[in-house]
Design a protein around this motif. Sequence first.
Motif, PDB file in Angstrom:
ATOM      1  N   UNK A   7      13.223  14.132  -0.268  1.00 50.65           N
ATOM      2  CA  UNK A   7      11.885  13.960  -0.852  1.00 50.65           C
ATOM      3  C   UNK A   7      11.608  12.486  -1.161  1.00 50.65           C
ATOM      4  N   UNK A   8      12.624  11.780  -1.633  1.00 47.84           N
ATOM      5  CA  UNK A   8      12.438  10.362  -1.967  1.00 47.84           C
ATOM      6  C   UNK A   8      12.073   9.557  -0.730  1.00 47.84           C
ATOM      7  N   UNK A   9      12.829   9.773   0.349  1.00 50.49           N
ATOM      8  CA  UNK A   9      12.575   9.022   1.584  1.00 50.49           C
ATOM      9  C   UNK A   9      11.216   9.390   2.168  1.00 50.49           C
ATOM     10  N   UNK A  10      10.877  10.680   2.163  1.00 54.11           N
ATOM     11  CA  UNK A  10       9.576  11.106   2.679  1.00 54.11           C
ATOM     12  C   UNK A  10       8.444  10.496   1.860  1.00 54.11           C
ATOM     13  N   UNK A  11       8.624  10.418   0.539  1.00 55.26           N
ATOM     14  CA  UNK A  11       7.606   9.792  -0.312  1.00 55.26           C
ATOM     15  C   UNK A  11       7.400   8.332   0.046  1.00 55.26           C
ATOM     16  N   UNK A  12       8.506   7.618   0.270  1.00 55.40           N
ATOM     17  CA  UNK A  12       8.399   6.201   0.659  1.00 55.40           C
ATOM     18  C   UNK A  12       7.690   6.066   2.006  1.00 55.40           C
ATOM     19  N   UNK A  13       8.069   6.923   2.967  1.00 57.37           N
ATOM     20  CA  UNK A  13       7.433   6.874   4.279  1.00 57.37           C
ATOM     21  C   UNK A  13       5.942   7.183   4.197  1.00 57.37           C
ATOM     22  N   UNK A  14       5.581   8.135   3.344  1.00 56.04           N
ATOM     23  CA  UNK A  14       4.172   8.473   3.185  1.00 56.04           C
ATOM     24  C   UNK A  14       3.365   7.277   2.704  1.00 56.04           C
ATOM     25  N   UNK A  15       3.885   6.606   1.686  1.00 51.06           N
ATOM     26  CA  UNK A  15       3.199   5.409   1.204  1.00 51.06           C
ATOM     27  C   UNK A  15       3.027   4.401   2.335  1.00 51.06           C
ATOM     28  N   UNK A  16       4.100   4.199   3.091  1.00 50.87           N
ATOM     29  CA  UNK A  16       4.049   3.226   4.179  1.00 50.87           C
ATOM     30  C   UNK A  16       3.031   3.594   5.242  1.00 50.87           C
ATOM     31  N   UNK A  17       2.989   4.857   5.648  1.00 54.93           N
ATOM     32  CA  UNK A  17       2.073   5.263   6.714  1.00 54.93           C
ATOM     33  C   UNK A  17       0.633   5.348   6.230  1.00 54.93           C
ATOM     34  N   UNK A  18       0.414   5.649   4.973  1.00 52.60           N
ATOM     35  CA  UNK A  18      -0.946   5.627   4.435  1.00 52.60           C
ATOM     36  C   UNK A  18      -1.491   4.197   4.444  1.00 52.60           C
ATOM     37  N   UNK A  19      -0.651   3.248   4.049  1.00 52.74           N
ATOM     38  CA  UNK A  19      -1.052   1.839   4.106  1.00 52.74           C
ATOM     39  C   UNK A  19      -1.316   1.417   5.548  1.00 52.74           C
ATOM     40  N   UNK A  20      -0.449   1.859   6.475  1.00 49.67           N
ATOM     41  CA  UNK A  20      -0.638   1.540   7.892  1.00 49.67           C
ATOM     42  C   UNK A  20      -1.962   2.099   8.394  1.00 49.67           C
ATOM     43  N   UNK A  21      -2.287   3.330   8.018  1.00 49.91           N
ATOM     44  CA  UNK A  21      -3.566   3.917   8.419  1.00 49.91           C
ATOM     45  C   UNK A  21      -4.741   3.099   7.912  1.00 49.91           C
ATOM     46  N   UNK A  22      -4.632   2.651   6.668  1.00 50.10           N
ATOM     47  CA  UNK A  22      -5.715   1.859   6.095  1.00 50.10           C
ATOM     48  C   UNK A  22      -5.889   0.554   6.870  1.00 50.10           C
ATOM     49  N   UNK A  23      -4.775  -0.087   7.201  1.00 51.08           N
ATOM     50  CA  UNK A  23      -4.838  -1.351   7.947  1.00 51.08           C
ATOM     51  C   UNK A  23      -5.432  -1.140   9.331  1.00 51.08           C
ATOM     52  N   UNK A  24      -5.030  -0.048   9.983  1.00 50.69           N
ATOM     53  CA  UNK A  24      -5.528   0.235  11.336  1.00 50.69           C
ATOM     54  C   UNK A  24      -7.019   0.511  11.311  1.00 50.69           C
ATOM     55  N   UNK A  25      -7.501   1.299  10.348  1.00 52.50           N
ATOM     56  CA  UNK A  25      -8.928   1.611  10.284  1.00 52.50           C
ATOM     57  C   UNK A  25      -9.756   0.364   9.978  1.00 52.50           C
ATOM     58  N   UNK A  26      -9.218  -0.505   9.142  1.00 47.19           N
ATOM     59  CA  UNK A  26      -9.944  -1.762   8.857  1.00 47.19           C
ATOM     60  C   UNK A  26     -10.044  -2.618  10.100  1.00 47.19           C
ATOM     61  N   UNK A  27      -8.948  -2.685  10.860  1.00 42.33           N
ATOM     62  CA  UNK A  27      -8.952  -3.509  12.078  1.00 42.33           C
ATOM     63  C   UNK A  27      -9.908  -2.935  13.109  1.00 42.33           C
ATOM     64  N   UNK A  28      -9.973  -1.586  13.169  1.00 41.64           N
ATOM     65  CA  UNK A  28     -10.872  -0.945  14.124  1.00 41.64           C
ATOM     66  C   UNK A  28     -12.329  -1.257  13.843  1.00 41.64           C
ATOM     67  N   UNK A  29     -12.654  -1.413  12.546  1.00 42.60           N
ATOM     68  CA  UNK A  29     -14.033  -1.735  12.181  1.00 42.60           C
ATOM     69  C   UNK A  29     -14.394  -3.166  12.524  1.00 42.60           C
TER      70      UNK A  29
END
Length: 341
Positions: free
Chosen positions: A319-341
């Motif tokens: 659960x700890x590792x999955x939580x860390x990965x989730x934070x990382x991929x949510x941030x990645x999604x935000x960065x990707x959507x900003x770049x797409x705009x």
Amino acid sequence: MTTIDATPPAADQKGAALNRRRRVYRPNTKYIPILATLALLVVMYISGLVNYENFDQPSVIVNLFRDNAVLLAVAVGMTFVILTGGIDLSVGAVISLTTTLAATLLQGGWPPLLVLPLVLFLGALLGAGMGAVIHYFKVEPFIATLAGLFLARGLALFINQNSIPIRDKLWIALSDLRIPLGETTKTTLTAIVALVVVLIAAGVLAWTRFGRNVYAIGGSADSALLMGLPVARTRIAVYTISGFCAALGGVLYTINSTSGHALQGTGTELDAIASCVIGGVLLTGGAGYVFGSLLGVMVFGLITTIINFQGDLNAAWTRIVVGILLFGFIVLQRLVTRRAR
């Protein structure tokens, strides 16, 4: 008569060529999350090969699919829902209702060929009901599916609060069935069914009008409606698919364990959402792939496998590792959507 030279200046030609090269070599941002997930999976597997003996056995990969067949089936349905910008919190409770009802009916002597379509239809019906409430009554998906969670879990507890063994001969035969993949490696029917579901779902999203409608609604439901797309039908259909996949996950669980329990499936909705996000499915909808969700489930399973190989780590580290990965991929999604705009 004056002639007009149509040849652009050399500077303009160089600028146009440079712009063409930039367009050619610009990476497509929609593939970045899924490529990141694939890279993470490869790094994790190589790490396991380096650090643990027998990690290179084919059974390690086969067991990833076998042990996570239920989660994979549920994650496929969740992918459809998230692609439209929705969420489904009821899938874990639908699993519990399916396992409890199927085990109770089989214990009561009902024929398995009647029980199987009945519980799958019930899951799809619950999903369709939630989809209709969400669309026609403008209820937020979080609230509507939360109500579905309480309803399905309550029905399961009403039917039976204890573990119910399954003694049906067909169910036991399916549980014992092993499908050879080589001279020494075998897999279960549940893993094959989950992979077939992934392939069918990927084909539907990639090559059908319904799949294109799903992506369009996730991009902008209002724009999809203005274009004349069947928003109501599509939105209800994705929740129907999610309910069906959750019920299928419940059936796969009963085949694996030859039992049913009202508390089974607790937290599976969160694992499915996490797998989709780690697999690159955009939470706001409109972007993502079923194969990304498959990779997300494999990451989830590989974390557990590595912890098991290590032997001295607490299971809470998953659960700890999955939580860390989730934070990382949510941030990645935000960065990707900003770049797409």
